[in-house]
Design an enzyme around this catalytic site. Structure first.
Site, short mmCIF file in Angstrom:
data_model
loop_
_atom_site.label_atom_id
_atom_site.label_comp_id
_atom_site.label_asym_id
_atom_site.label_seq_id
_atom_site.Cartn_x
_atom_site.Cartn_y
_atom_site.Cartn_z
N GLU A 79 114.86 -9.02 11.14
CA GLU A 79 115.18 -9.38 9.76
C GLU A 79 114.44 -8.41 8.84
O GLU A 79 114.25 -8.68 7.66
CB GLU A 79 114.84 -10.84 9.47
CG GLU A 79 113.46 -11.28 9.91
CD GLU A 79 113.24 -12.78 9.74
OE1 GLU A 79 113.43 -13.27 8.63
OE2 GLU A 79 112.86 -13.43 10.73
N CYS A 111 114.29 -15.52 12.44
CA CYS A 111 113.44 -15.32 13.62
C CYS A 111 114.15 -15.66 14.92
O CYS A 111 113.58 -15.54 16.00
CB CYS A 111 112.17 -16.17 13.49
SG CYS A 111 111.30 -15.86 11.96
N HIS A 233 108.09 -20.62 18.71
CA HIS A 233 108.11 -19.60 17.65
C HIS A 233 106.87 -19.89 16.80
O HIS A 233 106.67 -21.02 16.36
CB HIS A 233 109.38 -19.72 16.80
CG HIS A 233 109.26 -18.99 15.51
ND1 HIS A 233 108.99 -17.64 15.47
CD2 HIS A 233 109.29 -19.40 14.21
CE1 HIS A 233 108.89 -17.25 14.22
NE2 HIS A 233 109.06 -18.30 13.43
N LYS A 242 101.90 -28.59 15.54
CA LYS A 242 102.44 -29.73 14.78
C LYS A 242 103.70 -30.25 15.47
O LYS A 242 103.93 -31.46 15.53
CB LYS A 242 102.84 -29.28 13.36
CG LYS A 242 101.68 -29.05 12.40
CD LYS A 242 102.29 -28.45 11.12
CE LYS A 242 101.29 -27.94 10.15
NZ LYS A 242 100.91 -28.89 9.13
N1 CAA Z 1 89.58 -26.51 6.40
C1 CAA Z 1 90.52 -26.81 7.35
N2 CAA Z 1 91.84 -26.95 7.06
C2 CAA Z 1 92.23 -26.77 5.78
C3 CAA Z 1 91.31 -26.47 4.75
C4 CAA Z 1 89.94 -26.33 5.11
N3 CAA Z 1 89.00 -26.03 4.20
N4 CAA Z 1 92.01 -26.36 3.60
C5 CAA Z 1 93.31 -26.60 3.90
N5 CAA Z 1 93.44 -26.83 5.21
C6 CAA Z 1 94.67 -27.12 5.96
C7 CAA Z 1 95.63 -28.07 5.28
O1 CAA Z 1 95.25 -29.42 5.46
C8 CAA Z 1 96.92 -27.71 5.98
O2 CAA Z 1 96.93 -28.29 7.27
P1 CAA Z 1 98.10 -29.30 7.70
O3 CAA Z 1 99.40 -28.60 7.40
O4 CAA Z 1 97.87 -29.51 9.15
O5 CAA Z 1 97.91 -30.51 6.85
C9 CAA Z 1 96.80 -26.20 6.21
O6 CAA Z 1 95.39 -25.89 6.06
C10 CAA Z 1 97.57 -25.36 5.21
O7 CAA Z 1 97.24 -25.81 3.93
P2 CAA Z 1 98.37 -25.98 2.82
O8 CAA Z 1 99.52 -26.76 3.37
O9 CAA Z 1 97.75 -26.46 1.57
O10 CAA Z 1 98.76 -24.44 2.68
P3 CAA Z 1 99.75 -23.76 1.69
O11 CAA Z 1 100.67 -24.74 1.06
O12 CAA Z 1 98.95 -22.89 0.79
O13 CAA Z 1 100.60 -22.80 2.65
C11 CAA Z 1 102.40 -22.61 4.22
C12 CAA Z 1 100.99 -23.11 3.97
C13 CAA Z 1 103.40 -23.51 3.52
C14 CAA Z 1 102.66 -22.61 5.71
C15 CAA Z 1 102.52 -21.16 3.66
O14 CAA Z 1 101.61 -20.31 4.30
C16 CAA Z 1 103.91 -20.57 3.79
O15 CAA Z 1 104.79 -20.81 2.97
N6 CAA Z 1 104.15 -19.74 4.88
C17 CAA Z 1 105.46 -19.14 5.12
C18 CAA Z 1 106.48 -20.11 5.62
C19 CAA Z 1 106.27 -20.53 7.06
O16 CAA Z 1 105.61 -19.89 7.83
N7 CAA Z 1 106.93 -21.63 7.45
C20 CAA Z 1 106.89 -22.10 8.82
C21 CAA Z 1 108.15 -22.75 9.24
S1 CAA Z 1 109.55 -21.66 8.94
C22 CAA Z 1 109.56 -20.57 10.27
O17 CAA Z 1 108.96 -20.82 11.25
C23 CAA Z 1 110.31 -19.29 10.14
C24 CAA Z 1 109.37 -18.19 9.83
O18 CAA Z 1 108.88 -17.52 10.73
C25 CAA Z 1 109.05 -17.92 8.44
#
Ligand code: CAA
Length: 391
Positions: A79, A111, A233, A242
């Site tokens: 991609e 992906c 993946h 998860k």
């Molecule tokens: N200590 C330990 N853990 C902590 C922490 C700390 N101090 N602070 C936060 N965390 C944890 C949170 O609790 C959370 O864990 P859980 O999900 O288990 O509850 C984790 O860290 C992430 O925190 P947030 O959810 O607040 O993070 P965010 O909203 O800033 O971003 C994300 C996370 C949404 C994955 C972001 O990185 C993102 O958008 N990534 C791209 C999209 C992605 O990868 N999606 C995955 C599915 S899609 C797919 O698989 C296709 C692909 O390849 C893209």
């Protein structure tokens, strides 16, 4: 006849940033990235690498002269394509010196592209048992500086040689797959960064996993106790966990331990590379095979592929006798050991670098890039690649 993975190659750029440093620079607690997201290091792509060169470097070490003669199909899942028309597979076909009597195409579904390629390869080999198929999965994950997705960037490639009587993993016949038109992650053709609805994408990944896992059990009558490890993946290493947690209670106590321990091992390489989109599932498989000393021949490995937009698939393979002898663990260990950590400032500078889009000529300095195959420049809107080994 068995059909499956006969060889696996891997490549990642020689630069990376430490996730603790990235967290400090972004003003978040390091544990958010290292524990919550589950990433320790993130590969950074110099301007002298792109999806084509990454894939060619991944395939370089696994393809021998006999393979070059027998490969009659190259499918490049990506991609991060470099051209809307010409497939990235044609460039790699040339860079590797594969015989001209071959088909070359690019496969796209986020992906999921490399998994689609593997399934197509399986059908091709069933019709032509003598032939071999080169499947490539290469990507550069880009969300942008200071974005929520930034900590889930990365770059790298896997190359898989698919053949009859494979020496690593024989794919089983049944597979479960599912498609639904959703907008969780996408990249319009005018953008060099992905758009994503982060939380929604996490939910959909799990929803698709549950769908295909249920379907797979119905199709095969197998249960979680029949599978020794599941590779996922991995957009980031916490994501697969998860999904695994949603079904783990279906396993016996002993089996739970095995699956969770294998899960951790299967994330080892991804944790230090980041998301490589199409190749991420196969990098996880490689981690498991190269890092688990106790994995036995005959083990059944589950594979969950997810490509946003979205398509999910769950399939399985059986590890073949003496599969360990056909891996390149030492080469991958030295690839990781030879990487160079860079500062966040240096990463930001590299991230902003761009190739010209006005047809002008640019020569890139490839002396700083240790990769055998590099992007050496662009002229008349044509990318110029160099294989230092044959120059
Ligand atoms: N200590 C330990 N853990 C902590 C922490 C700390 N101090 N602070 C936060 N965390 C944890 C949170 O609790 C959370 O864990 P859980 O999900 O288990 O509850 C984790 O860290 C992430 O925190 P947030 O959810 O607040 O993070 P965010 O909203 O800033 O971003 C994300 C996370 C949404 C994955 C972001 O990185 C993102 O958008 N990534 C791209 C999209 C992605 O990868 N999606 C995955 C599915 S899609 C797919 O698989 C296709 C692909 O390849 C893209």
């Amino acid at each position: 006849m068995k059909i499956g993975i006969d060889k696996i190659g891997f490549y990642t750029p020689h630069l990376y940033v430490d996730m603790n440093e990235l967290a400090n620079a972004r003003g978040v607690e390091p544990e958010k990235f290292t524990v919550g997201i589950g990433q320790s290091q993130m590969a950074v792509t110099p301007i002298t690498q792109d999806a084509v060169s990454l894939a060619a470097n991944a395939a370089l070490h696994i393809i021998d002269e006999e393979d070059k003669e027998k490969i009659d199909l190259v499918i490049f899942g990506t991609e991060s394509g470099i051209d809307h028309s010409k497939s990235a597979a044609v460039y790699v076909h040339h860079l590797l010196g594969i015989n001209p009597q071959a088909r070359c195409i690019e496969a796209k579904q986020a992906c999921y592209g490399a998994t689609a390629a593997i399934q197509l390869a399986k059908g091709h080999i069933a019709l032509h048992p003598e032939s071999k198929v080169l499947v490539l999965g290469a990507d550069i994950a880009r969300y942008g500086l200071n974005t929520p997705g930034e900590s889930t960037q990365g770059a790298g490639a896997v190359a898989l040689l698919i053949s009859a009587e494979p020496r690593i993993l024989a794919l089983e016949e049944k597979s479960a797959y599912f498609t639904a038109d959703i907008m969780d992650f996408w990249r319009p053709i005018y953008s060099d960064i992905a758009f994503v609805d982060g939380k929604f994408s996490n939910e959909q990944y799990i929803w698709f996993f549950n769908k295909v896992w249920e379907q797979y059990q119905e199709k095969t009558d197998l249960t979680l106790n029949d599978i020794n490890a599941i590779c996922y993946h991995l957009p980031y290493t916490k994501m697969g966990l998860k999904a695994l947690r949603t079904i783990i209670e279906q396993a016996s106590e002993e089996q739970k331990e095995q699956l969770l321990s294998n899960y951790q091992i299967s994330t080892a390489y991804n944790r230090n590379v980041g998301n490589i989109y199409t190749g991420a599932l196969y990098l996880s498989l490689l981690s498991l095979l190269e890092q688990n000393k106790d994995l036995k021949d005959g083990s059944r490995i589950g594979l969950y592929s997810y490509g946003s937009g979205a398509v999910g698939e769950f399939f399985t393979g059986i590890l073949q006798p003496n599969f360990k002898e056909h891996l390149n663990k030492e080469q991958h260990t030295s690839l990781f050991a030879s990487r160079k950590q860079i500062s966040i400032e240096a990463y930001e500078e590299i991230f902003e670098e761009e190739l010209p889009t006005d047809g002008s000529t640019t020569e890139l300095d490839i002396t700083q890039d240790p990769a055998p195959i590099c992007l050496a420049g662009i002229s008349d809107n044509m990318r110029q690649y160099v294989n230092k080994l044959t120059k």
